[in-house]
Design a protein around this motif. Structure first.
Motif, PDB file in Angstrom:
ATOM      1  N   ARG A   2      35.521  51.845  38.755  1.00  0.00           N
ATOM      2  CA  ARG A   2      36.201  52.047  37.463  1.00  0.00           C
ATOM      3  C   ARG A   2      37.683  51.696  37.576  1.00  0.00           C
ATOM      4  O   ARG A   2      38.276  51.168  36.630  1.00  0.00           O
ATOM      5  CB  ARG A   2      36.013  53.494  37.001  1.00  0.00           C
ATOM      6  N   THR A   3      38.278  51.987  38.729  1.00  0.00           N
ATOM      7  CA  THR A   3      39.699  51.697  38.916  1.00  0.00           C
ATOM      8  C   THR A   3      39.974  50.202  38.846  1.00  0.00           C
ATOM      9  O   THR A   3      40.903  49.752  38.156  1.00  0.00           O
ATOM     10  CB  THR A   3      40.192  52.257  40.264  1.00  0.00           C
ATOM     11  N   ARG A  48      39.923  48.641  35.299  1.00  0.00           N
ATOM     12  CA  ARG A  48      40.894  49.035  34.270  1.00  0.00           C
ATOM     13  C   ARG A  48      41.779  47.850  33.912  1.00  0.00           C
ATOM     14  O   ARG A  48      42.288  47.154  34.789  1.00  0.00           O
ATOM     15  CB  ARG A  48      41.784  50.175  34.767  1.00  0.00           C
ATOM     16  N   LYS A  49      41.979  47.638  32.633  1.00  0.00           N
ATOM     17  CA  LYS A  49      42.797  46.494  32.213  1.00  0.00           C
ATOM     18  C   LYS A  49      44.233  46.643  32.685  1.00  0.00           C
ATOM     19  O   LYS A  49      44.914  45.643  32.962  1.00  0.00           O
ATOM     20  CB  LYS A  49      42.740  46.326  30.697  1.00  0.00           C
ATOM     21  N   GLU A  50      44.710  47.901  32.826  1.00  0.00           N
ATOM     22  CA  GLU A  50      46.077  48.107  33.295  1.00  0.00           C
ATOM     23  C   GLU A  50      46.246  47.651  34.743  1.00  0.00           C
ATOM     24  O   GLU A  50      47.274  47.096  35.123  1.00  0.00           O
ATOM     25  CB  GLU A  50      46.459  49.580  33.159  1.00  0.00           C
ATOM     26  N   GLU A  51      45.218  47.889  35.566  1.00  0.00           N
ATOM     27  CA  GLU A  51      45.261  47.443  36.967  1.00  0.00           C
ATOM     28  C   GLU A  51      45.153  45.929  37.036  1.00  0.00           C
ATOM     29  O   GLU A  51      45.831  45.270  37.845  1.00  0.00           O
ATOM     30  CB  GLU A  51      44.120  48.091  37.749  1.00  0.00           C
TER      31      GLU A  51
END
Length: 761
Positions: free
Chosen positions: A525-526, A529-532
């Motif tokens: 999931r990490t 993430r679009k932020e990652e």
């Protein structure tokens, strides 16, 4: 229904009679997998279809409804049409299910029947391991190299599994009364175990394990010896004798296997014996070379004759001729070129420091290691520094800053030993966070500390400074996989920097892995993430727009999901770089085919060359087969996957050390070097062989007595070309050495390899 083809007739009959109800149920449900289709897949040896069927919850539920799971698994495990690794997995499943059923509450008669079934399954599984499977593991054993313990441990692990099954079977018969049927089974079990332990295969495994331990001891003797030439002589003499001891043990193992008619296995043992003899000969040559040096340096010159009486001053003596070039040693030409010091301009700071640690007397400074600086960008939150545990960042992620995760920037200083086997990354033994030995700079990677930068701009300026001071102006970005700590990523980045001789800067991107085997889906999931993804995309763009002439990207395991998503995102951004990334290396990629193709459609124009390394011996990929989703790209079972604009390299024949999950940085490192350093096409890399039907390449197992292209000679030619600046310069160096030592067959073979590197046959 061709159910008889599944396995032995008795088991097939049991399945056929017992699953009638489940077959009937399957036929009444459209779209369901039928037993007829499953039997056909087994009969045809369709491993992938069988694996998918056994993972099909609906199909398994129908079999369980008829209470015939164990008989079905027994039949599949006995099917010789299937791959031995798949059959082993099936037998393990059958044993677990039989054990579960035996523990269920039931009338005494039913419990007795279930325990008898458990005993039968355990015996069948033991028979499979002792016979077909062990010989399969022997036949597919990786070729011998400098580090053989990990290879041999794959055999030791199977032997230990067999012994564990014996112990479990004894435990289930602890309460047997004398004279009963149970007591008879116990006596038969004792006889079976005695036959296995005294058999040729078990004895040969023990001999090969002892031989590998002797080789490890021989290599350790190179690292520490008394100062001076006499100390070096004693070290090499002891090493030579220890290699010969290992060769003798491998020879005994070969003879044991031949006596059992296991010719393929005996051939593997013989290959290991010849390799040990080769290393003993090398150590013996070192002893002789040191002896000649000692004679030359210790015998005083004869006294000069008295000068004759002369009226005129004597003529000056003629100038002494220059010392002749030394012959190429039994070791590697690239090592000799490095030691000469004439090519220091081509050496990285790590290589220069390791070269400096070797003094003129031939002794080593202590510690015999060098610090490697690797830059980092991480989305992890910082923690209170704990240098004793190499801990500076934790498993929690930084908060988001808009549509990106906030990053920390810095430089990690990693101690890297100078004397290591190729691709080795050694750390002190640890269990449950308890370290059982003290880290030593001579032997272990150690995170010495981190220097934090206040801003991204300052960090990029430091990277540009390192790149600007280098000759080749290279940059490498490494993205780690699941269950990795910040320190783990730093160690691997430093190892890649050192072993790939990166002349410029190495950067690693450390996302917030939970650092736990149990957190696979949390880690997944990490990275999704679009932020990652945006944060890594920013880092990649900045590195490509830096002063680096060549930029390489290396992604490992789950890191491939994040890297490919970031590349896809870059393709859609207005600030994407004008120049593509020179190389993308995908090691043990934990990503499914459909998802990769979605990303690759946009990302492929951003990369000049992409290489995928996959293996059927990767135990992490084996675990991924049990998880939801299709086959991962890093899994070469049942066959490697191929894609447009991607070179697929199968490392199965040389991989499998440890988890077999890092072949790109270990057993496949010579191929990665040839790709990154020289941009060699697969057909120019002689350690590869093409699979004509599958459209991919495999690193071949080294052949006994290989002359034209041994693994070491290929790596030597590539490294020499790198040290000298180009294959053409390497050829000139070899020619100069060959003129001084005519008849040197190794230099002649090396020259042919270098000529192939420049396409001049």
């Amino acid at each position: 229904m061709n159910i008889i083809a599944i396995g032995r007739p008795l088991l097939a009959a049991l399945v056929c009679l017992a699953v009638v109800s489940s077959v009937t149920a399957a036929r009444t449900q459209p779209g369901g997998l039928t037993l007829e289709a499953f039997a056909a897949s087994v009969d045809q040896g369709d491993n992938a279809a069988v694996r998918l069927a056994l993972a099909d919850g609906v199909f398994r539920a129908r079999i369980e409804t008829a209470d015939q799971t164990v008989p079905l698994l027994q039949a599949v495990g006995a099917a010789e049409t299937l791959d031995p690794e798949l059959r082993r997995t099936v037998w393990q499943d059958a044993l677990r299910e039989a054990r579960r059923q035996a523990d269920l509450p039931a009338p005494a008669e039913v419990v007795g029947f279930r325990k008898a079934a458990l005993f039968e399954v355990s015996g069948q599984y033991r028979a499979f391991l002792q016979g077909e499977y062990l010989l399969f593991r022997f036949a597919t054993l990786a070729g011998p190299g400098d580090a053989n313990t990990a290879n041999i441990q794959t055999l030791v692990a199977v032997r230990d599994d067999i012994r564990r099954l014996f112990n479990q079977a004894y435990g289930g018969m602890a309460a047997c009364d004398a004279g009963t049927a149970c007591d008879g089974r116990r006596s038969a079990l004792r006889a079976e175990q005695a036959a296995f332990d005294s058999g040729a295969v078990a004895r040969s495994i023990e001999l090969m394990a002892r031989a590998a331990a002797s080789e490890e001891r021989a290599y350790r003797l190179f690292k520490v010896y008394d100062p001076g030439q006499r100390g070096r002589t004693r070290a090499f003499e002891a090493s030579r004798d220890t290699f010969l001891e290992a060769a003798g043990l491998y020879g005994q193992a070969r003879d044991q296997l031949r006596s059992a008619g296991a010719d393929d296995a005996a051939g593997r043992a013989e290959a290991y014996r010849l390799r040990a003899i080769e290393r003993a000969d090398w150590a013996d040559d070192q002893v002789r070379d040191i002896g000649r040096d000692m004679v030359d340096s210790t015998v005083p010159p004869p006294p000069p004759p008295p000068p004759p009486v002369m009226l005129a001053a004597p003529a000056p003596p003629p100038p002494a001729p220059p010392p002749p070039l030394q012959p190429a040693p039994p070791g590697r030409a690239s090592d000799l070129a490095r030691d000469e010091g004439k090519s220091a301009v081509y050496l990285t700071p790590y290589e220069q420091e390791c070269l400096r640690k070797r003094t003129a007397a031939g002794t080593l400074e202590d510690p015999n290691s060098a610090e490697v600086g690797v830059y980092y960008a991480t989305s992890r939150q910082g923690v209170t520094p704990d240098p004793a545990r190499d801990r500076y960042f934790g498993a929690r992620s930084e908060p988001f800053a808009g549509d990106r995760v906030r990053l920390n920037f810095g430089l990690a200083q990693v101690n890297v030993p100078c004397i290591r086997k190729r691709g080795e990354l050694e750390r002190p033994d640890e269990f449950l966070l308890i370290q059982f030995e003290t880290a030593h700079p001579n032997n272990h990677f150690i995170l010495e500390g981190v220097t934090r930068f206040d801003s991204r701009d300052a960090w990029l300026a430091a990277i540009d400074g390192d790149v600007g001071r280098s000759r080749r102006k290279e940059a490498l970005l490494y993205v780690h996989g699941y269950n990795n700590s910040f320190a783990d990523a730093a160690y691997r980045a430093a190892q890649l920097h050192a072993d790939l001789s990166i002349d410029g800067a190495t950067v690693f991107y450390s996302w917030a892995s939970k650092e736990s085997l149990l957190s696979y889906f949390a880690d997944r999931r990490t990275v999704e993430r679009k932020e990652e993804i945006e944060a890594l995309a920013d880092t990649l763009i900045a590195l490509r727009k830096s002063g680096a002439t060549r930029v390489y990207v290396v992604a490992h395991s789950m890191g491939n999901r994040l890297t490919l998503a970031a590349l896809q995102r870059i393709a859609l951004r207005a600030d994407r770089p004008d120049r593509p990334f020179d190389e993308l290396v995908m090691g043990s990629a934990d990503i499914e085919k459909a998802l990769f193709e979605t990303y690759w459609q946009s990302a492929s124009p951003l990369v000049t060359r992409t290489t995928l390394y996959a293996s059927s011996q990767d135990k992490a990929m084996l675990g991924a087969r049990l998880l939801p989703g299709a086959q991962r790209l890093g899994d070469a079972f049942p066959a490697p996957m191929t894609f447009p604009r991607v070179q697929t390299i199968d490392t199965s024949l040389v991989g499998g050390a440890g988890l077999g999950h890092n072949d790109y940085s270990g057993s496949g490192l010579a191929d990665v070097r040839a790709t990154l350093w020289l941009s060699m096409a697969p057909d120019a890399r002689c350690i590869l062989e093409a699979d004509q039907s599958g459209g991919y390449w495999r690193i071949r197992a080294e052949r006994v007595g290989e002359v034209e292209c041994s693994d070491d000679a290929f790596d030597d030619a590539v490294q020499l070309s790198r040290l000298k600046g180009s294959p053409a310069e390497a050829q000139l160096w070899i020619d100069s050495r060959a003129r001084a030592t005519p008849g040197n067959s190794y230099l002649a073979r090396l020259r042919q390899l270098v000529l192939k590197l420049v396409g001049r046959t």
